[in-house]
Write a protein that holds these residues in place. Structure first.
Motif, PDB file in Angstrom:
ATOM      1  N   UNK A  50       0.803  -1.219   0.000  1.00 27.36           N
ATOM      2  CA  UNK A  50       0.000   0.000   0.000  1.00 27.36           C
ATOM      3  C   UNK A  50       0.834   1.266   0.000  1.00 27.36           C
ATOM      4  N   UNK A  51       2.098   1.165   0.353  1.00 16.56           N
ATOM      5  CA  UNK A  51       2.988   2.327   0.339  1.00 16.56           C
ATOM      6  C   UNK A  51       3.830   2.369  -0.920  1.00 16.56           C
ATOM      7  N   UNK A  52       4.111   1.188  -1.476  1.00 19.96           N
ATOM      8  CA  UNK A  52       4.913   1.074  -2.696  1.00 19.96           C
ATOM      9  C   UNK A  52       4.189   0.127  -3.658  1.00 19.96           C
ATOM     10  N   UNK A  53       4.465   0.229  -4.957  1.00 21.56           N
ATOM     11  CA  UNK A  53       3.863  -0.706  -5.928  1.00 21.56           C
ATOM     12  C   UNK A  53       4.556  -2.064  -5.882  1.00 21.56           C
ATOM     13  N   UNK A  54       4.387  -2.766  -4.764  1.00 18.74           N
ATOM     14  CA  UNK A  54       5.001  -4.074  -4.559  1.00 18.74           C
ATOM     15  C   UNK A  54       3.934  -5.060  -4.116  1.00 18.74           C
ATOM     16  N   UNK A  55       4.274  -6.335  -4.232  1.00 21.12           N
ATOM     17  CA  UNK A  55       3.318  -7.378  -3.876  1.00 21.12           C
ATOM     18  C   UNK A  55       4.047  -8.539  -3.206  1.00 21.12           C
ATOM     19  N   UNK A  56       3.388  -9.147  -2.246  1.00 21.81           N
ATOM     20  CA  UNK A  56       3.905 -10.356  -1.596  1.00 21.81           C
ATOM     21  C   UNK A  56       3.419 -11.565  -2.371  1.00 21.81           C
ATOM     22  N   UNK A  57       4.358 -12.461  -2.698  1.00 20.17           N
ATOM     23  CA  UNK A  57       4.001 -13.729  -3.339  1.00 20.17           C
ATOM     24  C   UNK A  57       4.661 -14.854  -2.552  1.00 20.17           C
ATOM     25  N   UNK A  58       4.025 -16.013  -2.507  1.00 21.53           N
ATOM     26  CA  UNK A  58       4.635 -17.129  -1.774  1.00 21.53           C
ATOM     27  C   UNK A  58       5.939 -17.556  -2.421  1.00 21.53           C
ATOM     28  N   UNK A  59       6.836 -18.069  -1.602  1.00 26.33           N
ATOM     29  CA  UNK A  59       8.084 -18.633  -2.135  1.00 26.33           C
ATOM     30  C   UNK A  59       7.783 -20.017  -2.702  1.00 26.33           C
ATOM     31  N   UNK A  60       8.232 -20.302  -3.916  1.00 32.47           N
ATOM     32  CA  UNK A  60       8.015 -21.649  -4.438  1.00 32.47           C
ATOM     33  C   UNK A  60       8.777 -22.708  -3.650  1.00 32.47           C
ATOM     34  N   UNK A  61       9.887 -22.302  -3.038  1.00 31.88           N
ATOM     35  CA  UNK A  61      10.616 -23.181  -2.129  1.00 31.88           C
ATOM     36  C   UNK A  61      10.076 -23.005  -0.718  1.00 31.88           C
ATOM     37  N   UNK A  62       9.969 -24.106  -0.008  1.00 34.58           N
ATOM     38  CA  UNK A  62       9.476 -24.013   1.368  1.00 34.58           C
ATOM     39  C   UNK A  62      10.650 -23.773   2.317  1.00 34.58           C
ATOM     40  N   UNK A  63      10.822 -22.516   2.695  1.00 30.09           N
ATOM     41  CA  UNK A  63      11.880 -22.165   3.643  1.00 30.09           C
ATOM     42  C   UNK A  63      11.370 -22.354   5.068  1.00 30.09           C
ATOM     43  N   UNK A  64      12.246 -22.699   5.992  1.00 30.11           N
ATOM     44  CA  UNK A  64      11.822 -22.734   7.400  1.00 30.11           C
ATOM     45  C   UNK A  64      11.516 -21.319   7.867  1.00 30.11           C
ATOM     46  N   UNK A  65      10.662 -21.166   8.873  1.00 29.21           N
ATOM     47  CA  UNK A  65      10.371 -19.814   9.387  1.00 29.21           C
ATOM     48  C   UNK A  65      11.653 -19.097   9.788  1.00 29.21           C
ATOM     49  N   UNK A  66      11.661 -17.806   9.582  1.00 31.08           N
ATOM     50  CA  UNK A  66      12.820 -16.986   9.932  1.00 31.08           C
ATOM     51  C   UNK A  66      12.744 -16.674  11.427  1.00 31.08           C
ATOM     52  N   UNK A  67      13.776 -17.034  12.167  1.00 31.41           N
ATOM     53  CA  UNK A  67      13.782 -16.845  13.622  1.00 31.41           C
ATOM     54  C   UNK A  67      14.664 -15.652  13.984  1.00 31.41           C
ATOM     55  N   UNK A  68      14.108 -14.775  14.799  1.00 28.94           N
ATOM     56  CA  UNK A  68      14.844 -13.597  15.265  1.00 28.94           C
ATOM     57  C   UNK A  68      15.154 -13.773  16.746  1.00 28.94           C
ATOM     58  N   UNK A  69      16.373 -13.375  17.113  1.00 25.64           N
ATOM     59  CA  UNK A  69      16.851 -13.551  18.471  1.00 25.64           C
ATOM     60  C   UNK A  69      17.478 -12.258  18.980  1.00 25.64           C
ATOM     61  N   UNK A  70      17.612 -12.194  20.290  1.00 29.99           N
ATOM     62  CA  UNK A  70      18.536 -11.235  20.889  1.00 29.99           C
ATOM     63  C   UNK A  70      19.641 -12.037  21.563  1.00 29.99           C
ATOM     64  N   UNK A  71      20.859 -11.586  21.387  1.00 29.10           N
ATOM     65  CA  UNK A  71      22.028 -12.258  21.928  1.00 29.10           C
ATOM     66  C   UNK A  71      22.739 -11.329  22.905  1.00 29.10           C
ATOM     67  N   UNK A  72      23.282 -11.893  23.978  1.00 30.91           N
ATOM     68  CA  UNK A  72      24.054 -11.098  24.927  1.00 30.91           C
ATOM     69  C   UNK A  72      25.128 -11.969  25.570  1.00 30.91           C
ATOM     70  N   UNK A  73      26.112 -11.298  26.124  1.00 32.87           N
ATOM     71  CA  UNK A  73      27.272 -11.976  26.704  1.00 32.87           C
ATOM     72  C   UNK A  73      27.030 -12.252  28.183  1.00 32.87           C
ATOM     73  N   UNK A  74      27.804 -13.191  28.707  1.00 32.80           N
ATOM     74  CA  UNK A  74      27.666 -13.539  30.124  1.00 32.80           C
ATOM     75  C   UNK A  74      27.982 -12.358  31.040  1.00 32.80           C
ATOM     76  N   UNK A  75      28.780 -11.398  30.561  1.00 32.74           N
ATOM     77  CA  UNK A  75      29.169 -10.271  31.419  1.00 32.74           C
ATOM     78  C   UNK A  75      27.973  -9.402  31.782  1.00 32.74           C
TER      79      UNK A  75
END
Length: 324
Positions: free
Chosen positions: A266-291
């Motif tokens: 709706x903001x740009x002339x773009x469209x979402x289409x399914x991937x023909x390949x079945x990728x695993x879900x994209x996982x987002x994390x936060x990482x931090x050190x023991x300190x």
């Protein structure tokens, strides 16, 4: 010439006795405040007199008054006790933290793959709840060794997505997101989704983010390599938020999380289409050190990051996803 007493002869409780005796101007009242006895406080006062070379309290009429030297020692003694409370008391790092009253600096390294609203929303939340926080936002780029920066204290938290996150760091899962393709409205995949096959997907010209470190594939290409496949990357961009604007008229394909893509419908002339390949879900994390693992301030920050990520999934983008 007066020789300063060795610091080894002075303990923190003796400083507290000094402050209390001078404030109360009475050995007996000081003993009550300290939960001690009058003989014990008298013994400690004699030790203080020996260490300072001053009587500290002297008689005046029926009571006791502090000497000029004692009055000059009161403020430093109280300041030292406050500093000790900060170091070792119940408000020290890892025990209790008041974001509204504390000033601290947060160094956050993050990709902008998750959602273009993630960092603006997080900054607004942190600043509204902790006006004293100073934020330094670092990009995740090919020349940024985030593991070393976490270990050295140059960065406190890293937010990003990895197919296999590094095992030596603490990890907090934020969200998982379905992988989709974003293309311009004029792309063949948008005009005829049924003809959008695996072969055509792999043979298309793709745009991808710059790797997090030299030679490293992104999560999409890493997964393709595990399947014995590869795609043709025509454009590498370190500015992921600008990629959707590159799609119309270019024939490029962006493969990434649906949450990110929904922001541009709706903001740009773009469209979402399914991937023909079945990728695993994209996982987002936060990482931090023991300190920083036990730091109350950093625990508060990590909880804010988790909450913002969750709200983005459950908020307007999710509504747009259901409508799509």
């Amino acid at each position: 010439m007066t020789i300063a007493p060795p610091l080894a002869n002075i303990d923190l409780h003796l400083v507290r006795v000094l402050s209390t005796v001078i404030s109360e101007r009475s050995v007996s009242r000081a003993a009550m405040r300290l939960g001690s006895t009058q003989p014990q406080v008298s013994t400690q006062l004699r030790r203080l007199r020996s260490l300072t070379g001053d009587p500290l309290l002297v008689r005046s009429g029926t009571g006791m008054v502090p000497t000029d030297a004692a009055l000059s020692l009161l403020a430093p003694a109280q300041r030292l006790l406050r500093e000790a409370e900060t170091l070792f008391g119940p408000t020290r790092a890892g025990r209790r933290f008041d974001p509204a009253e504390t000033e601290f600096t947060l160094n956050l390294a993050a990709s902008d793959y998750l959602d273009p609203q993630f960092l603006p929303t997080l900054v607004t939340r942190l600043r509204s709840q902790s006006p004293g926080v100073r934020l330094v936002l670092h990009p995740l780029t090919g020349d940024a060794d985030y593991r070393t920066k976490l270990a050295l204290g140059e960065v406190d938290v890293v937010v990003g997505n990895w197919l296999r996150p590094p095992g030596e760091l603490h990890l907090g899962r934020l969200i998982t997101d379905d992988v989709v393709c974003l293309v311009g409205d004029d792309h063949a995949a948008a005009r005829n989704p049924r003809a959008w096959t695996v072969e055509r997907y792999l043979a298309s010209d793709h745009v991808a983010p710059t790797p997090l470190h030299p030679g490293a594939p992104g999560v999409i290409d890493e997964y393709l390599a595990l399947q014995g496949q590869s795609r043709r990357i025509a454009v590498r961009s370190a500015h992921f938020g600008l990629v959707p604007a590159m799609l119309p008229g270019s024939g490029l394909v962006l493969t990434t999380g649906k949450l990110f893509c929904l922001r541009y419908i709706g903001r740009l002339p773009v469209r979402i289409v399914p991937c023909p390949l079945r990728f695993p879900p994209m996982a987002y994390y936060q990482l931090w050190h023991d300190r920083t693992h036990a730091s109350a301030a950093q625990r508060w920050v990590r909880e804010a990051i988790r909450a913002v990520a969750r709200e983005l999934v459950d908020g307007p983008a999710a509504e747009a996803g259901r409508a799509a």
